[in-house]
Design a protein around this motif. Sequence first.
Motif, short mmCIF file in Angstrom:
data_model
loop_
_atom_site.label_atom_id
_atom_site.label_comp_id
_atom_site.label_asym_id
_atom_site.label_seq_id
_atom_site.Cartn_x
_atom_site.Cartn_y
_atom_site.Cartn_z
N HIS A 1 0.35 -9.08 3.85
CA HIS A 1 0.62 -9.30 2.43
C HIS A 1 -0.37 -8.46 1.63
N GLU A 2 0.17 -7.69 0.72
CA GLU A 2 -0.57 -6.64 0.04
C GLU A 2 -0.52 -6.86 -1.47
N SER A 3 -1.28 -6.05 -2.20
CA SER A 3 -1.30 -6.13 -3.66
C SER A 3 -2.21 -5.04 -4.20
N PRO A 4 -2.24 -4.85 -5.51
CA PRO A 4 -3.21 -3.92 -6.08
C PRO A 4 -4.66 -4.35 -5.82
N ARG A 5 -4.89 -5.58 -5.42
CA ARG A 5 -6.23 -6.08 -5.14
C ARG A 5 -6.63 -5.89 -3.67
N ARG A 6 -5.78 -5.30 -2.87
CA ARG A 6 -6.09 -5.06 -1.47
C ARG A 6 -7.26 -4.09 -1.37
N GLY A 7 -8.11 -4.26 -0.38
CA GLY A 7 -9.24 -3.37 -0.18
C GLY A 7 -8.79 -1.97 0.20
N LEU A 8 -9.56 -0.98 -0.18
CA LEU A 8 -9.20 0.42 0.09
C LEU A 8 -9.19 0.76 1.57
N GLU A 9 -9.80 -0.08 2.41
CA GLU A 9 -9.82 0.20 3.84
C GLU A 9 -8.48 -0.13 4.52
N PHE A 10 -7.61 -0.87 3.82
CA PHE A 10 -6.31 -1.24 4.39
C PHE A 10 -5.29 -0.14 4.11
N VAL A 11 -4.40 0.11 5.07
CA VAL A 11 -3.55 1.28 5.00
C VAL A 11 -2.66 1.33 3.75
N THR A 12 -2.13 0.18 3.31
CA THR A 12 -1.25 0.19 2.14
C THR A 12 -1.98 0.63 0.89
N ARG A 13 -3.18 0.10 0.68
CA ARG A 13 -3.95 0.46 -0.50
C ARG A 13 -4.52 1.87 -0.36
#
Length: 324
Positions: free
Chosen positions: A182-194
């Motif tokens: 589960h993703e969002s604009p608040r996801r950390g930059l280390e995660f692939v989606t962000r």
Amino acid sequence: MAVSQKKIALITGLTGQDGSYLAEFLLEKGYQVHGMIRRSSTPNLSRIEHILDRLTVHPSDLLDQSSMANLIESIQPSEVYNLAAQSFVTASWDMPLATAEMTAVGVNRILEAIRYSRQSPRFYQASSSEMFGKVQEIPQREETPFYPRSPYGASKVFGHWITVNYRESFNMFAVSGILFNHESPRRGLEFVTRKISNAVARIKLGKQQKLSLGNLQAKRDWGFAGDYVQAMWLMLQQDVPTDFVIATGETHSVQEFVELAFDHVNLDWQKYVEVDPKYLRPAEVDLLIGDPSLARKKLGWERKVDFPGLVRMMVEADLKAEAK
């Protein structure tokens, strides 16, 4: 569904993606919300700055049994949501023992604190689709056997099963939500989606030239974090403690995410994306797709944001942030 009287919630991992969305959600429900932050760190409060004046923040640590027990005794919460973890899969290979201490044994410490508390709060454990790892069936259901492929996934399996054991051994209302990505604009930059959405914004604005990724064919079941925190709350409102898979029931590859993100800003992804072996996992999880039918039936839960909408939301947020 309204709360008849003011309930008290304690959220570990308050400053993370899920913690911030859950805090917002519970405040809207009329809860008194308390959050735990690690006293040994300089907290990043950026995700909760807009609601900080409505929260009570406590320094504590999942590595310290006495601090957890004291915190729960002092707050006397009616609900405890354990969202704290070392949650980055790649980092769990770099620090497997620290991951186990926080993500596995930390759950045990909270359960012990709750077991001996006067209030006996209901407990939510954040389990993960990474527990399925090398999947034993498609799609993955509540009964699907676990086969974790990382120290993070293995630690989450411990946290999941110790929650089941305390529920069955001590008659505690303790549940696990097996949440898929589960993703969002608040996801950390280390995660692939962000990493993708941020890079797309920077490339569009001329701040970055290339985007390096690992396995483009890895498939995940991706939803919006803001939708998923509602499911956490719904689990603690049931008459009988039950574990649920929370997912969209759809799977998409990393490449699909990339294509949609670049398409949103009218760029050809193939001109900017390169595969770098250093981003490949030692043991890859190739395909995750959850079956949320039990959650639909028992909780009445449905996702509101679809996959293309999620990608657009994240790219737009990063475009706005990077344009400042």
